[in-house]
Enzyme design. Structure first.
Site, PDB file in Angstrom:
ATOM      1  N   LEU A 219     -91.357  -7.149  10.530  1.00  0.00           N
ATOM      2  CA  LEU A 219     -90.244  -8.076  11.042  1.00  0.00           C
ATOM      3  C   LEU A 219     -89.723  -6.412  11.978  1.00  0.00           C
ATOM      4  O   LEU A 219     -89.084  -6.644  12.821  1.00  0.00           O
ATOM      5  CB  LEU A 219     -89.501  -8.779  10.571  1.00  0.00           C
ATOM      6  CG  LEU A 219     -88.172  -9.515  10.924  1.00  0.00           C
ATOM      7  CD1 LEU A 219     -88.490 -10.087  12.164  1.00  0.00           C
ATOM      8  CD2 LEU A 219     -87.167 -10.226   9.816  1.00  0.00           C
TER       9      LEU A 219
ATOM     10  N   ASP B 167     -97.843 -10.666  10.725  1.00  0.00           N
ATOM     11  CA  ASP B 167     -97.106 -10.020  10.790  1.00  0.00           C
ATOM     12  C   ASP B 167     -97.415  -9.499  12.599  1.00  0.00           C
ATOM     13  O   ASP B 167     -96.326  -9.297  12.934  1.00  0.00           O
ATOM     14  CB  ASP B 167     -97.429  -8.648  10.526  1.00  0.00           C
ATOM     15  CG  ASP B 167     -96.167  -8.627   8.929  1.00  0.00           C
ATOM     16  OD1 ASP B 167     -95.624  -9.132   8.699  1.00  0.00           O
ATOM     17  OD2 ASP B 167     -97.247  -7.891   8.626  1.00  0.00           O
TER      18      ASP B 167
ATOM     19  N   LEU C 231     -91.259  -6.522   1.987  1.00  0.00           N
ATOM     20  CA  LEU C 231     -89.358  -5.546   2.282  1.00  0.00           C
ATOM     21  C   LEU C 231     -88.930  -6.065   3.919  1.00  0.00           C
ATOM     22  O   LEU C 231     -88.316  -6.340   4.528  1.00  0.00           O
ATOM     23  CB  LEU C 231     -89.504  -4.425   2.476  1.00  0.00           C
ATOM     24  CG  LEU C 231     -89.805  -4.104   1.398  1.00  0.00           C
ATOM     25  CD1 LEU C 231     -89.338  -2.451   1.210  1.00  0.00           C
ATOM     26  CD2 LEU C 231     -87.610  -4.383   0.254  1.00  0.00           C
TER      27      LEU C 231
ATOM     28  N   GLU D  92    -116.042 -33.720   7.590  1.00  0.00           N
ATOM     29  CA  GLU D  92    -115.783 -32.773   6.562  1.00  0.00           C
ATOM     30  C   GLU D  92    -115.095 -33.129   5.616  1.00  0.00           C
ATOM     31  O   GLU D  92    -115.502 -32.445   4.684  1.00  0.00           O
ATOM     32  CB  GLU D  92    -114.630 -31.462   7.720  1.00  0.00           C
ATOM     33  CG  GLU D  92    -114.026 -30.523   6.342  1.00  0.00           C
ATOM     34  CD  GLU D  92    -112.839 -30.547   7.099  1.00  0.00           C
ATOM     35  OE1 GLU D  92    -112.072 -29.245   6.291  1.00  0.00           O
ATOM     36  OE2 GLU D  92    -112.452 -30.837   8.436  1.00  0.00           O
TER      37      GLU D  92
ATOM     38  N   HIS E 280    -103.814 -24.830  18.639  1.00  0.00           N
ATOM     39  CA  HIS E 280    -102.729 -24.526  18.216  1.00  0.00           C
ATOM     40  C   HIS E 280    -101.725 -23.701  18.628  1.00  0.00           C
ATOM     41  O   HIS E 280    -101.468 -22.399  18.948  1.00  0.00           O
ATOM     42  CB  HIS E 280    -102.767 -23.116  16.954  1.00  0.00           C
ATOM     43  CG  HIS E 280    -104.060 -23.744  15.352  1.00  0.00           C
ATOM     44  ND1 HIS E 280    -103.198 -23.956  14.603  1.00  0.00           N
ATOM     45  CD2 HIS E 280    -105.379 -23.908  15.742  1.00  0.00           C
ATOM     46  CE1 HIS E 280    -104.500 -24.700  13.646  1.00  0.00           C
ATOM     47  NE2 HIS E 280    -105.305 -24.726  14.244  1.00  0.00           N
TER      48      HIS E 280
ATOM     49  N   ILE F  13    -103.859   2.151  -4.384  1.00  0.00           N
ATOM     50  CA  ILE F  13    -104.575   3.281  -4.333  1.00  0.00           C
ATOM     51  C   ILE F  13    -105.586   2.411  -3.342  1.00  0.00           C
ATOM     52  O   ILE F  13    -105.992   3.514  -2.080  1.00  0.00           O
ATOM     53  CB  ILE F  13    -105.012   2.749  -5.840  1.00  0.00           C
ATOM     54  CG1 ILE F  13    -106.880   4.263  -5.849  1.00  0.00           C
ATOM     55  CG2 ILE F  13    -106.447   1.628  -5.937  1.00  0.00           C
ATOM     56  CD1 ILE F  13    -107.217   4.035  -7.078  1.00  0.00           C
ATOM     57  N   GLU F  14    -105.498   1.274  -3.141  1.00  0.00           N
ATOM     58  CA  GLU F  14    -106.389   1.449  -1.837  1.00  0.00           C
ATOM     59  C   GLU F  14    -105.004   1.667   0.200  1.00  0.00           C
ATOM     60  O   GLU F  14    -105.913   1.308   1.187  1.00  0.00           O
ATOM     61  CB  GLU F  14    -106.441  -0.693  -1.491  1.00  0.00           C
ATOM     62  CG  GLU F  14    -105.559  -1.434  -1.200  1.00  0.00           C
ATOM     63  CD  GLU F  14    -104.963  -1.713  -2.444  1.00  0.00           C
ATOM     64  OE1 GLU F  14    -104.095  -3.054  -3.150  1.00  0.00           O
ATOM     65  OE2 GLU F  14    -104.726  -0.997  -3.543  1.00  0.00           O
TER      66      GLU F  14
ATOM     67  N   CYS G  87    -104.066 -29.164  15.491  1.00  0.00           N
ATOM     68  CA  CYS G  87    -104.896 -29.169  14.860  1.00  0.00           C
ATOM     69  C   CYS G  87    -105.890 -30.167  13.911  1.00  0.00           C
ATOM     70  O   CYS G  87    -105.962 -31.691  14.233  1.00  0.00           O
ATOM     71  CB  CYS G  87    -105.368 -27.645  14.247  1.00  0.00           C
ATOM     72  SG  CYS G  87    -106.732 -27.467  14.058  1.00  0.00           S
ATOM     73  N   LEU G  88    -106.110 -30.188  12.408  1.00  0.00           N
ATOM     74  CA  LEU G  88    -105.575 -31.363  11.310  1.00  0.00           C
ATOM     75  C   LEU G  88    -104.700 -32.630  11.530  1.00  0.00           C
ATOM     76  O   LEU G  88    -105.324 -33.557  11.511  1.00  0.00           O
ATOM     77  CB  LEU G  88    -106.059 -30.532  10.293  1.00  0.00           C
ATOM     78  CG  LEU G  88    -106.244 -31.532   9.244  1.00  0.00           C
ATOM     79  CD1 LEU G  88    -107.027 -31.855   9.249  1.00  0.00           C
ATOM     80  CD2 LEU G  88    -105.506 -31.133   7.681  1.00  0.00           C
TER      81      LEU G  88
ATOM     82  N   GLU H 185     -98.438 -23.555  18.830  1.00  0.00           N
ATOM     83  CA  GLU H 185     -97.591 -22.623  18.161  1.00  0.00           C
ATOM     84  C   GLU H 185     -97.885 -20.941  17.853  1.00  0.00           C
ATOM     85  O   GLU H 185     -97.063 -20.265  17.759  1.00  0.00           O
ATOM     86  CB  GLU H 185     -97.370 -22.359  15.923  1.00  0.00           C
ATOM     87  CG  GLU H 185     -98.357 -22.028  15.491  1.00  0.00           C
ATOM     88  CD  GLU H 185     -99.819 -23.230  15.637  1.00  0.00           C
ATOM     89  OE1 GLU H 185     -99.893 -23.279  14.635  1.00  0.00           O
ATOM     90  OE2 GLU H 185    -100.406 -24.307  16.426  1.00  0.00           O
TER      91      GLU H 185
END
Length: 545
Positions: free
Chosen positions: A19, A71, A15, A405, A507, A148-149, A381-382, A509
């Site tokens: 944000l 988030d 939902l 890798e 990174h 439930i969790e 990065c990659l 960003e």
């Protein structure tokens, strides 16, 4: 004493609690209040670091190296709240702490139970963010009421008002009022049932924020308030935004949420200062240009997998009065098709991070297309590692160049593991993580963009540029313009003579904000806009770009 706001969600997942929580932080900061943000996630993983991007979206990394929920990216982009590993707790982390205490005998032989031991650990995790200089702690609970969790977390926040006083706590419940086309009306019953579940647990929401695609209307707001035992002026409409997520705080202000929170918590707040945010939204609504950026990734079908990348592109677009049109390209498509057919017409190409061999050759083909066709390229990065591999193959002539890798016994391991990483046996939290210093070469493109040569950026990776190949790359024309302070690790590369070609191991960003775009995204979008305008001029003159 710090006040506490708890944000829960009901009816359906996704939902936008993160944000909404971030937007609440924004509007409270606009009133001169200092906030701290926190996310509690009910899943059993200790942190999101080992979770698939297909299931969980991106892993957001903090300065202290914590791998957290995406988030927290909203929290940093919307507020000035300092975030640390104490800003994100999962069920797995909570249970692990309790089990470790039990193994150490700290419960003195007592029976360890969900109540009080697990709930006490959750409460401690929330209350530790309170401080004399913090006005409001905003805690978002992941998941949906009824899962439930999530029950131990709901039980914990139910108890907190008993410990610190009900007047110091505010419960905000975010829920959905769906529109049924056949009936031509909004349906409030799911919201009523969601609030009933909360009240059965012992939590009475003070404020309801209603997600809806059509105006809620006064009658529906009054009906919801009556059946949910909430003041009708505390039923806040949050309609889908037309242009951007950055409109959400203004919508909440329009419905008086900041005044409501200040009144209910008895906060000493100043006059609202949202002029800068309003100007930002005006720019977003009235772009002067369109810039098309190809994002070539491995998890493209899951939009949250590169959430911070997309937001950072938008931030730079805001600064340059441009709407960013993202062309999402699955890397594997480029392995099967001609890159010229797929990438034709784009103004810039960005290759983000990722793990594993799948799609690597497609990413390498994207780099080659950007390098040879002089299209602005940004590797992250990659995205830096595949740029290095492509250069080694096509310019240095090492046709089998690769990363260990992907091919452990490659003839030319231009990307490889550090010695200390070869000893790692556990996956979680063992990469090079968090803020690390980087030194930029004087006169380099990156140094000019940052305006300095000493920077700090967040990392999340395991493989590095192989130092044995440094001299070959420099001699062939790829400048290694960023290194760790001791010079041992390569952090950034550039191609001089190219309109804009930069790739970094870190990174960026994770450090971009809507009103303060990251310098590298700023420079990339500026170069892409210039390319777009040059192509438009050629087209207007009847010349094929």
């Amino acid at each position: 004493m710090s006040k506490h706001i708890f944000v829960t969600g009901g009816v359906v997942s996704s939902l936008g609690k993160g944000l909404t929580s971030a937007s609440i932080g924004t509007i409270l900061e606009s009133r001169g209040l200092k906030v701290r943000m926190q996310k509690l996630d009910p899943y059993i993983n200790v942190d999101p670091g080992t979770m698939s991007p297909y299931q969980h979206g991106e892993v957001y990394v903090l300065d202290d190296g914590a791998e957290t929920d995406l988030d927290l990216g909203h929290y940093e982009r919307f507020t000035h709240s300092p975030l640390t590993r104490d800003s994100n707790f999962t069920s797995g982390r909570i249970y692990l702490k309790v089990i470790e205490k039990e193994r150490q005998g700290k419960y003195l032989g007592g029976t360890v139970q969900v109540v009080p031991h697990i709930t006490d650990e959750i409460k401690n995790s929330v209350l530790k963010l309170a401080a004399p200089d913090v006005d409001v702690v905003i805690t978002e609970l992941g998941g949906t009421v009824g899962d439930i969790e999530g029950l131990p977390f709901l039980e914990a926040i139910r108890q907190i008002p008993l410990d610190i006083g009900r007047e110091n706590c505010l419960f905000i419940h975010l829920t959905l009022v769906p529109y049924l086309k056949a009936a031509r009306e909004l349906k409030t019953k799911p919201t009523q049932h969601s609030v009933q579940q909360l009240r059965q647990i012992g939590i009475q929401p003070d404020v309801l924020i209603i997600r809806c695609e059509r105006p809620l209307g006064r009658d529906n707001a009054e009906k919801i308030g009556l059946f949910c035992n909430v003041e009708k002026n505390a039923v806040i409409e949050e309609m889908d935004t037309e242009f951007s997520i950055y409109e959400v705080p203004l919508g909440l202000i329009e419905h008086g949420l900041d005044d409501l929170i200040v009144r209910k918590l008895g906060l000493k707040a100043g006059e609202r200062q949202m002029e800068g945010w309003e100007l930002l939204v005006q720019k977003i609504r009235n772009p002067q240009h369109d810039v098309t950026i190809a994002v070539v990734g491995k998890y493209i079908e899951h939009r949250d997998a590169y959430k911070s990348i997309y937001e950072s592109l938008d931030h730079a677009g805001f600064k340059h009065d441009s709407r960013i049109i993202v062309k999402r390209i699955e890397a594997e498509e480029l392995e099967q098709q001609d890159p010229a057919a797929i990438l034709a017409g784009v103004d810039g190409i960005l290759v983000p991070g990722g793990f594993g061999r799948r799609g690597i050759e497609g990413k390498i083909r994207a780099v080659r297309f950007a390098r040879t066709q002089k299209i602005p390229y940004f590797g992250i990065c990659l995205g830096m590692q595949v740029a290095v591999i492509e250069f080694a193959r096509e310019v240095l002539g090492h046709k089998n160049a690769n990363s260990t890798e992907f091919v452990a016994d490659t003839d030319h391991p231009v990307i490889c593991l550090l010695e200390e990483q070869k000893k790692v046996t556990h996956r979680g939290g063992t990469m090079r993580l968090g803020a690390q210093a980087c030194r930029l070469a004087e006169g380099s493109l990156l140094a000019k963009l940052y305006g300095r040569t000493e920077i700090s950026e967040r990392h999340r990776h395991r493989y590095e540029f192989n130092p044995e190949y440094r001299d070959q790359f420099m001699a062939a024309g790829m400048n290694l313009v960023g290194t760790s302070p001791d010079g041992s690790l390569v952090e950034a590369v550039e191609l001089p003579g190219h309109p804009w070609f930069a790739a970094v191991q870190f990174h960026p960003e994770f450090k971009s904000k809507p009103q303060s775009p990251h310098p590298l995204f700023d420079g990339f979008i500026k170069a892409a806009l210039q390319r777009h305008q040059e192509r438009a001029l050629l087209a207007a003159a009847g010349t094929t770009p």
